[in-house]
Design a protein around this motif. Structure first.
Motif, PDB file in Angstrom:
ATOM      1  N   HIS A 168       0.927  -1.203  -0.203  1.00 15.79           N
ATOM      2  CA  HIS A 168       0.076  -0.118   0.122  1.00 15.79           C
ATOM      3  C   HIS A 168       0.818   1.313   0.031  1.00 15.79           C
ATOM      4  O   HIS A 168       2.147   1.730   0.804  1.00 15.79           O
ATOM      5  N   ASN A 170       1.634   4.600   1.360  1.00 12.88           N
ATOM      6  CA  ASN A 170       0.662   5.636   2.221  1.00 12.88           C
ATOM      7  C   ASN A 170       0.497   7.431   1.998  1.00 12.88           C
ATOM      8  O   ASN A 170       0.414   8.181   2.711  1.00 12.88           O
ATOM      9  N   GLN A 171       0.559   7.402   0.930  1.00 15.79           N
ATOM     10  CA  GLN A 171      -0.314   9.023   0.165  1.00 15.79           C
ATOM     11  C   GLN A 171      -1.370   8.522  -0.454  1.00 15.79           C
ATOM     12  O   GLN A 171      -1.775   9.354  -1.468  1.00 15.79           O
ATOM     13  N   MET A 177      -4.259   4.282   3.236  1.00 12.84           N
ATOM     14  CA  MET A 177      -3.801   3.270   3.775  1.00 12.84           C
ATOM     15  C   MET A 177      -4.081   2.593   5.051  1.00 12.84           C
ATOM     16  O   MET A 177      -3.610   1.658   5.078  1.00 12.84           O
ATOM     17  N   ASN A 181      -4.436  -1.768   5.975  1.00  7.45           N
ATOM     18  CA  ASN A 181      -3.940  -2.372   7.180  1.00  7.45           C
ATOM     19  C   ASN A 181      -4.478  -2.940   7.596  1.00  7.45           C
ATOM     20  O   ASN A 181      -4.663  -3.578   8.537  1.00  7.45           O
ATOM     21  N   SER A 198       4.803  -1.158   3.078  1.00 10.51           N
ATOM     22  CA  SER A 198       3.929   0.799   2.798  1.00 10.51           C
ATOM     23  C   SER A 198       4.847   0.685   1.937  1.00 10.51           C
ATOM     24  O   SER A 198       6.483   0.367   2.331  1.00 10.51           O
ATOM     25  N   THR A 200       6.450   5.429  -0.199  1.00  8.88           N
ATOM     26  CA  THR A 200       5.974   6.262  -0.653  1.00  8.88           C
ATOM     27  C   THR A 200       5.561   6.321  -2.022  1.00  8.88           C
ATOM     28  O   THR A 200       5.845   6.440  -2.764  1.00  8.88           O
TER      29      THR A 200
END
Length: 222
Positions: A168, A170-171, A177, A181, A198, A200
């Protein structure tokens, strides 16, 4: 009998001995992810066939009822009711028929990876824990779980020990996200063999993720 979904196929130069069925996201098509196959740089000796099905076209409520390729309707962006369960079930049956077609072609179930991005991942995560055939593994990319409360009573043992790879960004503003999770944790809590990574990035895939997917596929289909 379920009519088979139309697909884009990427075949190896030798007879395939493994298969990845990869489900696209909302409004995309099987063509969307097909170009990444060369980017994965899998050894030709792995003989992996990639199947990218097209979701059926249907009206999507959050897009003003516009018809587009979608695995299910999205009636609201609310975390708990985003995925329309009846549509998810219908698509899961169609994907199950695709898995059966690969088995009929000579590729055993335990050499088939089910992958899905966003909406496609929702279908993959709904189907795999309820399937009575053991797959090689599942990739859940930038996605979430439909009706997580149903999993504990409906999950079968068949695929509890196969690897589930969660990835996934994180932005990600489309599927935040925390939703991915939460899906990962729900599977872990139900005894599934899930791992989480995760990146970026936003609601997409990045090069590091593709490298990790390649390594994961080579491990799972070794």
């Amino acid at each position: 009998m379920t009519q088979l979904l139309p697909c884009v196929e990427h075949k190896p130069s030798v007879a395939p001995t493994a298969c990845v069925i990869w489900l696209h996201g909302l409004g995309d098509s099987g063509h969307g992810f097909a170009p990444i196959v060369p980017e994965l740089k899998l050894p030709e000796s792995m003989a992996v066939k990639f199947v990218f099905p097209h979701a059926p076209e249907r009206p999507v409520t959050i897009n003003g009822g516009m018809r587009m390729r979608a695995w299910y309707d999205i009636k609201s962006l609310d975390f708990n009711s985003r995925a329309d369960l009846s549509g998810v079930k219908e698509s899961a049956e169609q994907v199950s028929a695709l898995i059966d077609a690969q088995i009929d072609s000579g590729i055993p179930a335990n050499r088939i990876v089910l992958a899905g991005f966003s909406q496609g991942g929702v279908v993959a995560l709904h189907l795999a824990p309820r399937l009575d055939k053991q797959l090689a593994g599942v990739m859940a990319l930038s996605t979430y779980l439909c009706e997580p409360g149903l999993l504990s009573e409906q999950a079968k043992e068949t695929n509890r020990h196969i690897p589930f790879f969660f990835a996934h960004g994180n932005q990600d503003e489309v599927v935040p996200m925390f939703m991915g999770n939460a899906a990962y944790k729900t599977l872990k809590d139900n005894g599934f063999n899930a791992t989480w990574k995760s990146y970026t990035m936003q609601h997409n895939v990045c090069m590091q993720e593709l490298n990790d997917i390649s390594a994961w596929l080579q491990n799972v289909l070794a």
